[in-house]
Design a protein around this motif. Structure first.
Motif, PDB file in Angstrom:
ATOM      1  N   LEU A  52     -46.566  16.392  44.521  1.00  0.00           N
ATOM      2  CA  LEU A  52     -45.671  16.882  43.478  1.00  0.00           C
ATOM      3  C   LEU A  52     -45.195  15.913  42.554  1.00  0.00           C
ATOM      4  O   LEU A  52     -44.512  15.027  42.836  1.00  0.00           O
ATOM      5  N   PRO A  53     -45.976  15.983  41.299  1.00  0.00           N
ATOM      6  CA  PRO A  53     -45.538  14.867  40.404  1.00  0.00           C
ATOM      7  C   PRO A  53     -44.557  15.264  39.393  1.00  0.00           C
ATOM      8  O   PRO A  53     -44.485  16.541  39.239  1.00  0.00           O
ATOM      9  N   GLY A  54     -43.625  14.523  39.100  1.00  0.00           N
ATOM     10  CA  GLY A  54     -42.628  15.017  37.892  1.00  0.00           C
ATOM     11  C   GLY A  54     -41.430  14.079  38.232  1.00  0.00           C
ATOM     12  O   GLY A  54     -41.472  12.899  38.461  1.00  0.00           O
ATOM     13  N   TYR A  55     -40.343  14.355  37.635  1.00  0.00           N
ATOM     14  CA  TYR A  55     -38.868  13.758  37.549  1.00  0.00           C
ATOM     15  C   TYR A  55     -38.073  14.634  37.970  1.00  0.00           C
ATOM     16  O   TYR A  55     -37.747  15.621  37.140  1.00  0.00           O
ATOM     17  N   GLY A  56     -37.368  14.370  39.080  1.00  0.00           N
ATOM     18  CA  GLY A  56     -36.213  15.250  39.243  1.00  0.00           C
ATOM     19  C   GLY A  56     -36.511  16.532  39.847  1.00  0.00           C
ATOM     20  O   GLY A  56     -35.986  17.672  39.633  1.00  0.00           O
ATOM     21  N   VAL A  57     -37.646  16.369  40.723  1.00  0.00           N
ATOM     22  CA  VAL A  57     -38.262  17.631  41.117  1.00  0.00           C
ATOM     23  C   VAL A  57     -38.297  17.478  42.688  1.00  0.00           C
ATOM     24  O   VAL A  57     -38.924  18.483  43.399  1.00  0.00           O
ATOM     25  N   ARG A  58     -37.388  16.817  43.486  1.00  0.00           N
ATOM     26  CA  ARG A  58     -37.559  16.895  44.870  1.00  0.00           C
ATOM     27  C   ARG A  58     -36.992  18.013  45.419  1.00  0.00           C
ATOM     28  O   ARG A  58     -37.565  18.573  46.473  1.00  0.00           O
ATOM     29  N   HIS A  59     -36.173  18.838  44.742  1.00  0.00           N
ATOM     30  CA  HIS A  59     -35.755  20.042  45.238  1.00  0.00           C
ATOM     31  C   HIS A  59     -37.025  21.115  45.310  1.00  0.00           C
ATOM     32  O   HIS A  59     -37.014  22.069  46.232  1.00  0.00           O
ATOM     33  N   LEU A  60     -38.153  21.032  44.765  1.00  0.00           N
ATOM     34  CA  LEU A  60     -39.019  21.906  44.948  1.00  0.00           C
ATOM     35  C   LEU A  60     -39.801  21.830  46.142  1.00  0.00           C
ATOM     36  O   LEU A  60     -40.794  22.621  46.553  1.00  0.00           O
ATOM     37  N   ALA A  61     -39.489  20.368  46.900  1.00  0.00           N
ATOM     38  CA  ALA A  61     -40.521  20.443  48.221  1.00  0.00           C
ATOM     39  C   ALA A  61     -40.079  21.554  49.051  1.00  0.00           C
ATOM     40  O   ALA A  61     -41.091  21.918  49.836  1.00  0.00           O
ATOM     41  N   ALA A  62     -39.002  21.896  48.946  1.00  0.00           N
ATOM     42  CA  ALA A  62     -38.545  22.687  49.987  1.00  0.00           C
ATOM     43  C   ALA A  62     -39.398  24.280  49.953  1.00  0.00           C
ATOM     44  O   ALA A  62     -39.809  24.850  50.904  1.00  0.00           O
ATOM     45  N   GLU A  63     -39.803  24.425  48.499  1.00  0.00           N
ATOM     46  CA  GLU A  63     -40.626  25.752  48.376  1.00  0.00           C
ATOM     47  C   GLU A  63     -42.131  25.451  48.891  1.00  0.00           C
ATOM     48  O   GLU A  63     -42.724  26.401  49.386  1.00  0.00           O
ATOM     49  N   ALA A  64     -42.729  24.422  48.638  1.00  0.00           N
ATOM     50  CA  ALA A  64     -43.768  24.081  48.977  1.00  0.00           C
ATOM     51  C   ALA A  64     -44.072  24.076  50.737  1.00  0.00           C
ATOM     52  O   ALA A  64     -44.984  24.585  51.080  1.00  0.00           O
TER      53      ALA A  64
END
Ligand code: FAD
Length: 338
Positions: A52-64
């Motif tokens: 998961l590359p990006g910035y301010g995207v940690r919350h997207l890990a839950a979806e993964a």
């Protein structure tokens, strides 16, 4: 990166594509495929992981995690806040050099196509682009990636015997969207620190259509598509009127893009997008195989063509033989009275 990783289990990686925190659904489609490939390989032993590359995207890990990733490599850096080829490619390549995945899957989106080729070059591995099917070769136990070739007339299955990772890009919507696990599904987040300053070249990102809505052709429910039969760029105005009335999006065949009438992100077909709308209106489109591979799975196809022998009628559920410049205004008139 300071950690010495455990390279024990083989890994299948999926790149999570996001823009301003919105994940492209092809990422979830690929996680579903990765799970299937892992079970074809050896059941539980192969890890399905997300990058998961990006910035301010940690919350997207839950979806993964909900779509089956057991670990998310979180590549967060201000340099990655907006997509740019070099920093993104360098980040993913360095990660792959450290953790050595067997397989790396990326969506064949505009971003994914741009990124995958640079990553493959940096890792000195092969890339099977624009795949429509992924399986495991039963004898060699490696990825068998299938894609159309020779103008869509043949399907080629490509094996990468020597180099790693085995890389493939897959078009959105050709693989099913897997069922997500209930909320709260967990996994491991591995925050990776990379020094990407060298890739932070002074490049400015240009938004070509400022303020415009992102064109989401792949997920549109209604598509009003036009071909050479439109006769010229003015014909697109007619399509837009009909599309607006139906709450749909305009799509085109490749010659219209080649002629510069409209941008390439509207193109459906072998070298364009794959769509599966509820309604696909094909106006002035002959129905060449290269176009049909991109829209043949639509629920309802309405063809409008003045040639009753046009091949599009072979796959259309409904057909109107006539001049689109008469038929479409009539359709618009009828819809306006509803
Ligand atoms: P035509 O084939 O010229 O058809 C025009 C149709 O309009 C005809 O059937 C005609 O009867 C009808 N017509 C004309 N006037 C009217 C009117 N007034 N009212 C009603 N009907 C009218 N194509 C794609 O679309 N997508 C792709 O991704 C793609 N990739 C390709 C990749 C490769 C490697 C190659 C070689 C080709 C690719 N093509 C692609 C091109 C494809 O082969 C066809 O040439 C293209 O799809 C034809 O576009 P068309 O139907 O608009 O035009």
């Amino acid at each position: 990166m300071t950690e010495t990783p455990d390279l024990g289990a083989p890994r299948i990686w999926v790149l999570i594509e996001q823009d301003a925190g919105q994940v492209h659904p092809v990422s979830w489609e690929l996680l579903g495929a990765a799970r299937r490939l892992a079970s074809e390989l050896d059941g539980e032993a192969t890890c399905v992981e997300a990058v998961l590359p990006g910035y301010g995207v940690r919350h997207l890990a839950a979806e993964a995690f909900r779509y089956g990733a057991s670990r998310v490599y979180l590549l967060e850096d201000p340099v990655l806040a907006l997509y740019r080829n070099l920093p993104y490619a360098l980040g993913v390549s360095r990660l792959a050099q450290t953790y050595r995945p067997e397989i790396l899957l990326i969506g064949a989106t505009t971003l994914g196509r741009d990124l995958a080729s640079t990553i493959a070059t940096q890792l000195e591995t092969g890339l099977t682009a624009d795949c429509t099917e992924l399986t495991i070769d039963p004898k060699l136990r490696i990825l068998a990636a299938t894609r159309p070739t020779f103008g869509g007339n043949l399907m080629a299955t490509i094996l990468c015997r020597k180099h790693r990772p085995q890389m493939a890009t897959v078009r959105p919507r050709v693989l099913p969207l897997p069922e997500a696990l209930p909320r709260g599904a967990t996994g491991e987040i591995l925050a990776v620190e990379l020094d990407l300053r060298e890739a932070d070249l002074p490049v400015r990102r240009l938004r070509l259509i400022p303020g415009a809505e992102r064109l989401n052709l792949e997920h549109a429910q209604v598509i009003v598509a036009g071909g050479r039969g439109l006769g010229g760029p003015d014909g697109l105005t007619l399509l837009r009127q009909l599309a607006d009335l139906l709450g749909g999006i305009v799509a085109v065949t490749r010659p219209l893009v080649d002629a510069g009438w409209i941008s390439a992100d509207h193109q459906v077909g072998q070298t364009g997008k794959t769509v599966r709308p509820k309604l696909y209106i094909a106006a002035g489109i002959s129905g060449a195989v290269q176009h049909r591979v991109g829209m043949g799975d639509a629920n309802l196809i309405l063809a409008i063509n003045r040639d009753p022998e046009a091949p599009i009628f072979q796959i259309a559920h409904l057909g109107i033989v006539g001049d689109l410049h008469e038929v479409i205004p009539e359709l618009i008139r009828q819809l306006q009275t509803l």
